[in-house]
Motif scaffolding. Structure first.
Motif, mmCIF file in Angstrom:
data_model
loop_
_atom_site.group_PDB
_atom_site.id
_atom_site.type_symbol
_atom_site.label_atom_id
_atom_site.label_comp_id
_atom_site.label_asym_id
_atom_site.label_seq_id
_atom_site.Cartn_x
_atom_site.Cartn_y
_atom_site.Cartn_z
ATOM 1 N N GLU A 1 0.831 -1.210 0.000
ATOM 2 C CA GLU A 1 0.000 0.000 0.000
ATOM 3 C C GLU A 1 0.865 1.260 0.000
ATOM 4 O O GLU A 1 2.030 1.238 0.397
ATOM 5 C CB GLU A 1 -0.876 0.040 1.253
ATOM 6 C CG GLU A 1 -1.995 -0.934 1.283
ATOM 7 C CD GLU A 1 -2.784 -0.875 2.592
ATOM 8 O OE1 GLU A 1 -2.405 -0.101 3.502
ATOM 9 O OE2 GLU A 1 -3.764 -1.614 2.692
ATOM 10 N N TYR A 2 0.241 2.352 -0.406
ATOM 11 C CA TYR A 2 0.850 3.672 -0.303
ATOM 12 C C TYR A 2 0.206 4.418 0.851
ATOM 13 O O TYR A 2 -0.973 4.223 1.146
ATOM 14 C CB TYR A 2 0.668 4.464 -1.601
ATOM 15 C CG TYR A 2 1.666 4.090 -2.659
ATOM 16 C CD1 TYR A 2 2.796 4.865 -2.878
ATOM 17 C CD2 TYR A 2 1.489 2.943 -3.424
ATOM 18 C CE1 TYR A 2 3.732 4.507 -3.846
ATOM 19 C CE2 TYR A 2 2.409 2.582 -4.391
ATOM 20 C CZ TYR A 2 3.531 3.373 -4.592
ATOM 21 O OH TYR A 2 4.446 3.007 -5.541
ATOM 22 N N VAL A 3 0.991 5.254 1.522
ATOM 23 C CA VAL A 3 0.502 6.067 2.624
ATOM 24 C C VAL A 3 0.422 7.507 2.136
ATOM 25 O O VAL A 3 1.385 8.033 1.581
ATOM 26 C CB VAL A 3 1.445 5.962 3.841
ATOM 27 C CG1 VAL A 3 0.951 6.833 4.986
ATOM 28 C CG2 VAL A 3 1.583 4.511 4.281
ATOM 29 N N TYR B 1 3.576 10.201 11.976
ATOM 30 C CA TYR B 1 3.639 8.858 11.412
ATOM 31 C C TYR B 1 4.642 8.058 12.219
ATOM 32 O O TYR B 1 5.550 8.625 12.834
ATOM 33 C CB TYR B 1 4.050 8.902 9.935
ATOM 34 C CG TYR B 1 3.070 9.665 9.099
ATOM 35 C CD1 TYR B 1 2.014 9.019 8.483
ATOM 36 C CD2 TYR B 1 3.164 11.046 8.972
ATOM 37 C CE1 TYR B 1 1.079 9.722 7.744
ATOM 38 C CE2 TYR B 1 2.232 11.761 8.237
ATOM 39 C CZ TYR B 1 1.191 11.097 7.629
ATOM 40 O OH TYR B 1 0.263 11.790 6.919
ATOM 41 N N GLU C 1 5.451 4.695 -0.196
ATOM 42 C CA GLU C 1 5.167 3.276 -0.044
ATOM 43 C C GLU C 1 5.239 2.910 1.435
ATOM 44 O O GLU C 1 6.096 3.413 2.159
ATOM 45 C CB GLU C 1 6.184 2.453 -0.820
ATOM 46 C CG GLU C 1 6.098 2.653 -2.316
ATOM 47 C CD GLU C 1 7.275 2.028 -3.022
ATOM 48 O OE1 GLU C 1 7.186 0.824 -3.321
ATOM 49 O OE2 GLU C 1 8.255 2.750 -3.246
ATOM 50 N N ARG C 2 4.349 2.027 1.875
ATOM 51 C CA ARG C 2 4.336 1.624 3.290
ATOM 52 C C ARG C 2 5.658 0.935 3.664
ATOM 53 O O ARG C 2 6.210 1.179 4.712
ATOM 54 C CB ARG C 2 3.167 0.687 3.555
ATOM 55 C CG ARG C 2 3.031 0.339 5.029
ATOM 56 C CD ARG C 2 1.775 -0.381 5.359
ATOM 57 N NE ARG C 2 0.563 0.284 4.999
ATOM 58 C CZ ARG C 2 0.000 1.292 5.663
ATOM 59 N NH1 ARG C 2 0.585 1.797 6.719
ATOM 60 N NH2 ARG C 2 -1.138 1.818 5.252
ATOM 61 N N ILE D 1 8.562 -0.256 8.025
ATOM 62 C CA ILE D 1 7.145 -0.132 7.664
ATOM 63 C C ILE D 1 6.623 1.193 8.199
ATOM 64 O O ILE D 1 6.780 1.500 9.384
ATOM 65 C CB ILE D 1 6.349 -1.306 8.259
ATOM 66 C CG1 ILE D 1 6.900 -2.628 7.720
ATOM 67 C CG2 ILE D 1 4.867 -1.161 7.958
ATOM 68 C CD1 ILE D 1 6.375 -3.847 8.444
ATOM 69 N N LEU E 1 3.603 3.623 9.232
ATOM 70 C CA LEU E 1 2.233 3.492 9.750
ATOM 71 C C LEU E 1 1.661 4.857 10.090
ATOM 72 O O LEU E 1 2.370 5.739 10.578
ATOM 73 C CB LEU E 1 2.227 2.615 11.000
ATOM 74 C CG LEU E 1 2.785 1.212 10.834
ATOM 75 C CD1 LEU E 1 3.040 0.580 12.185
ATOM 76 C CD2 LEU E 1 1.836 0.371 10.000
ATOM 77 N N GLU E 2 0.375 5.019 9.846
ATOM 78 C CA GLU E 2 -0.320 6.234 10.215
ATOM 79 C C GLU E 2 -0.552 6.232 11.729
ATOM 80 O O GLU E 2 -0.755 5.185 12.331
ATOM 81 C CB GLU E 2 -1.668 6.359 9.511
ATOM 82 C CG GLU E 2 -1.581 6.404 7.998
ATOM 83 C CD GLU E 2 -1.626 5.038 7.319
ATOM 84 O OE1 GLU E 2 -1.358 4.011 8.000
ATOM 85 O OE2 GLU E 2 -1.899 4.993 6.131
#
Length: 151
Positions: free
Chosen positions: A40-42, A50, A115-116, A145, A147-148
């Motif tokens: 996934e994209y963030v 983040y 990108e995640r 990785i 993360l939000e």
């Protein structure tokens, strides 16, 4: 468990060595849900927080601005880590690196997409030593990785 992303198509389990210790591990396909999550994209929004969870050793100047995947700027707000350790290997210099599992709390300095599964770059990823240089990013260091952070 350890998750490895590879470029080859893996259809069945096999044995492979993992890491510098050359220990054998059984490699098998992961569930699509995990792979989809990592691909996934963030959506990065300026001034939002983040978390970056380091999956490898991390070598960066965390007092200055850092970039993820070399393009989106962040300021490090907080670092959670075990004490750094000296890391080396065949034809590599000794580096004092943060351990895998380190968590960086990052404040975005600009908008963008990332990108995640990404890498931290801070301008110090090419290390000079006796006999040449090593590019840490091409060797997989500084990976993790993104993360939000939910308010």
């Amino acid at each position: 468990h350890i998750v490895l992303l590879v470029e080859d198509d893996i259809n069945k389990a096999f044995l492979s060595t993992v890491g510098g210790e050359r220990k054998y591990a059984k490699v098998k396909p992961a569930e699509d849900e995990l792979i989809n999550f990592l691909k996934e994209y963030v959506d990065i929004k300026r001034d939002k927080l983040y978390k970056f969870y380091s999956t490898t050793h991390l070598y960066a100047d965390l007092k200055s601005e850092i970039k993820l995947n070399g393009n989106i700027k962040f300021k490090v707000e907080w670092v959670y880590s075990l004490p750094p350790e000296w890391v080396s290997g065949y034809r590599k210099p000794f580096l004092y690196m943060l351990r895998p599992g380190t968590v960086l709390w990052l404040r975005a300095l600009e908008d963008g997409m990332c990108e995640r599964l990404c890498q931290v770059s801070s301008g110090s990823e090419v290390i000079k030593y006796n006999g040449g240089t090593k590019d840490l990013l091409k060797r997989g260091w500084n990976s993790g990785i993104l993360l939000e952070v939910e308010p």
